[in-house]
Design a protein around this motif. Structure first.
Motif, PDB file in Angstrom:
ATOM      1  N   PRO A  88     -17.728 -13.263   8.230  1.00  0.00           N
ATOM      2  CA  PRO A  88     -16.933 -13.098   9.452  1.00  0.00           C
ATOM      3  C   PRO A  88     -16.649 -14.470  10.061  1.00  0.00           C
ATOM      4  O   PRO A  88     -17.534 -15.332  10.118  1.00  0.00           O
ATOM      5  N   THR A  89     -15.418 -14.680  10.473  1.00  0.00           N
ATOM      6  CA  THR A  89     -14.999 -15.994  10.966  1.00  0.00           C
ATOM      7  C   THR A  89     -14.351 -15.828  12.333  1.00  0.00           C
ATOM      8  O   THR A  89     -13.343 -15.127  12.474  1.00  0.00           O
ATOM      9  N   LEU A  90     -14.933 -16.467  13.329  1.00  0.00           N
ATOM     10  CA  LEU A  90     -14.544 -16.259  14.724  1.00  0.00           C
ATOM     11  C   LEU A  90     -13.722 -17.425  15.261  1.00  0.00           C
ATOM     12  O   LEU A  90     -13.850 -18.559  14.801  1.00  0.00           O
ATOM     13  N   GLY A  91     -12.871 -17.121  16.250  1.00  0.00           N
ATOM     14  CA  GLY A  91     -12.094 -18.164  16.913  1.00  0.00           C
ATOM     15  C   GLY A  91     -10.725 -18.377  16.321  1.00  0.00           C
ATOM     16  O   GLY A  91      -9.935 -19.178  16.839  1.00  0.00           O
ATOM     17  N   CYS A  92     -10.412 -17.701  15.243  1.00  0.00           N
ATOM     18  CA  CYS A  92      -9.090 -17.801  14.637  1.00  0.00           C
ATOM     19  C   CYS A  92      -8.837 -16.515  13.855  1.00  0.00           C
ATOM     20  O   CYS A  92      -9.773 -15.828  13.460  1.00  0.00           O
ATOM     21  N   VAL A 101     -11.875 -13.559   8.114  1.00  0.00           N
ATOM     22  CA  VAL A 101     -13.005 -13.728   7.198  1.00  0.00           C
ATOM     23  C   VAL A 101     -12.794 -14.988   6.368  1.00  0.00           C
ATOM     24  O   VAL A 101     -11.674 -15.499   6.249  1.00  0.00           O
ATOM     25  N   THR A 102     -13.881 -15.475   5.812  1.00  0.00           N
ATOM     26  CA  THR A 102     -13.836 -16.603   4.882  1.00  0.00           C
ATOM     27  C   THR A 102     -14.492 -16.169   3.580  1.00  0.00           C
ATOM     28  O   THR A 102     -15.603 -15.629   3.590  1.00  0.00           O
ATOM     29  N   PRO A 133      -6.459 -27.125   6.811  1.00  0.00           N
ATOM     30  CA  PRO A 133      -7.628 -27.661   7.526  1.00  0.00           C
ATOM     31  C   PRO A 133      -7.445 -29.136   7.875  1.00  0.00           C
ATOM     32  O   PRO A 133      -6.898 -29.913   7.089  1.00  0.00           O
ATOM     33  N   GLN A 134      -7.926 -29.499   9.055  1.00  0.00           N
ATOM     34  CA  GLN A 134      -7.894 -30.895   9.489  1.00  0.00           C
ATOM     35  C   GLN A 134      -9.276 -31.539   9.432  1.00  0.00           C
ATOM     36  O   GLN A 134      -9.400 -32.751   9.280  1.00  0.00           O
ATOM     37  N   TYR A 188      -8.621 -27.011  12.781  1.00  0.00           N
ATOM     38  CA  TYR A 188      -7.198 -26.993  12.437  1.00  0.00           C
ATOM     39  C   TYR A 188      -6.401 -27.674  13.542  1.00  0.00           C
ATOM     40  O   TYR A 188      -6.946 -28.079  14.577  1.00  0.00           O
ATOM     41  N   ALA A 189      -5.100 -27.795  13.324  1.00  0.00           N
ATOM     42  CA  ALA A 189      -4.226 -28.387  14.337  1.00  0.00           C
ATOM     43  C   ALA A 189      -4.216 -27.513  15.589  1.00  0.00           C
ATOM     44  O   ALA A 189      -4.628 -26.343  15.559  1.00  0.00           O
ATOM     45  N   ASP A 190      -3.740 -28.084  16.692  1.00  0.00           N
ATOM     46  CA  ASP A 190      -3.649 -27.374  17.975  1.00  0.00           C
ATOM     47  C   ASP A 190      -5.017 -26.939  18.488  1.00  0.00           C
ATOM     48  O   ASP A 190      -5.147 -25.903  19.167  1.00  0.00           O
ATOM     49  N   ALA A 191      -6.045 -27.715  18.143  1.00  0.00           N
ATOM     50  CA  ALA A 191      -7.402 -27.488  18.654  1.00  0.00           C
ATOM     51  C   ALA A 191      -7.982 -26.133  18.266  1.00  0.00           C
ATOM     52  O   ALA A 191      -8.841 -25.584  18.962  1.00  0.00           O
ATOM     53  N   VAL A 192      -7.538 -25.569  17.160  1.00  0.00           N
ATOM     54  CA  VAL A 192      -8.086 -24.305  16.667  1.00  0.00           C
ATOM     55  C   VAL A 192      -9.329 -24.597  15.831  1.00  0.00           C
ATOM     56  O   VAL A 192      -9.305 -25.444  14.935  1.00  0.00           O
ATOM     57  N   THR A 193     -10.419 -23.897  16.132  1.00  0.00           N
ATOM     58  CA  THR A 193     -11.661 -24.048  15.379  1.00  0.00           C
ATOM     59  C   THR A 193     -12.134 -22.687  14.892  1.00  0.00           C
ATOM     60  O   THR A 193     -12.272 -21.751  15.689  1.00  0.00           O
ATOM     61  N   CYS A 194     -12.362 -22.584  13.597  1.00  0.00           N
ATOM     62  CA  CYS A 194     -12.899 -21.357  13.008  1.00  0.00           C
ATOM     63  C   CYS A 194     -14.399 -21.522  12.825  1.00  0.00           C
ATOM     64  O   CYS A 194     -14.853 -22.490  12.202  1.00  0.00           O
TER      65      CYS A 194
END
Length: 205
Positions: A88-92, A101-102, A133-134, A188-194
């Motif tokens: 499970p992958t949260l925040g995105c 999910v990852t 990914p950044q 990721y870009a735009d301050a997105v964090t998974c």
């Protein structure tokens, strides 16, 4: 059977064994190596009987094998082994959803591409979030249940030149059964964090 016929048969054995060892779709076995050694010995003996020039040519042919990396001679084609469940992958997420999910896996060697040597595992993650990914703070904690060696490594491999995280890492785990867990974050870009919730898996090396 004439000497030329025996010579041709020895050459065929040698060539076939070499081709099998380099193109086999599975792990290298003892049989091709034994056949190769037998064919090489027969070829050298027969070349000695033919002429000094033939002997020198065969020696040069067999000597060229020292320039072939051992891992290439032992190469096989392996497939990734999945962790027990998608993480499970949260925040995105997809379509503005808060989570996704990852998919996590580990691939053993020897393998040609990606290049993985024997007694190694390549851990890798594929988030379902659709973006490049950044940064990567993903990690894997592992322990070899056969040797009791272990460690914690960051999945910090990067694509050359453009420096993009590959979310992968090759680890010298040694031969045996490896228990591992993957966890951490991907930026990721735009301050997105998974945030990747830990998943676990067992793998045979």
């Amino acid at each position: 059977m004439t000497r030329s016929t025996v010579f041709r048969r020895a050459a065929i054995v040698l060539a076939s064994a070499a081709a099998f060892g380099m193109l086999s779709s599975g792990p290298a076995s003892a049989a091709p190596v034994a056949d190769f050694a037998k064919g090489a010995a027969e070829l050298q003996a027969l070349a000695t009987e033919v002429s000094p020039a033939a002997s020198a040519a065969v020696d040069a042919l067999l000597g060229a094998s020292v320039f072939i990396p051992k891992d290439v001679l032992e190469v096989g084609l392996t497939t990734p082994q999945d962790f027990m469940y998608p993480s499970p992958t949260l925040g995105c997420g997809v379509a503005d959803k808060p989570a996704t999910v990852t998919l996590a896996s580990a691939q053993g060697g020897p393998n040609l591409f990606p290049q993985i040597s024997a007694n190694q595992l390549r851990f890798q993650a594929i988030p379902a979030y659709v973006a490049i990914p950044q940064s990567s703070e993903l990690s894997v904690a592992w322990i070899n249940l056969t040797t009791f060696q272990g460690g914690i490594v960051k999945l910090d491999d990067k694509l050359p030149i453009i420096n993009t995280p590959l979310l992968s890492k090759i680890v010298d785990t040694g031969k045996g059964t490896v228990l591992a867990t993957m966890f951490g974050t991907v930026g990721y870009a735009d301050a997105v964090t998974c945030t990747v919730v830990p998943t676990v898996g067992t793998f045979t090396v």
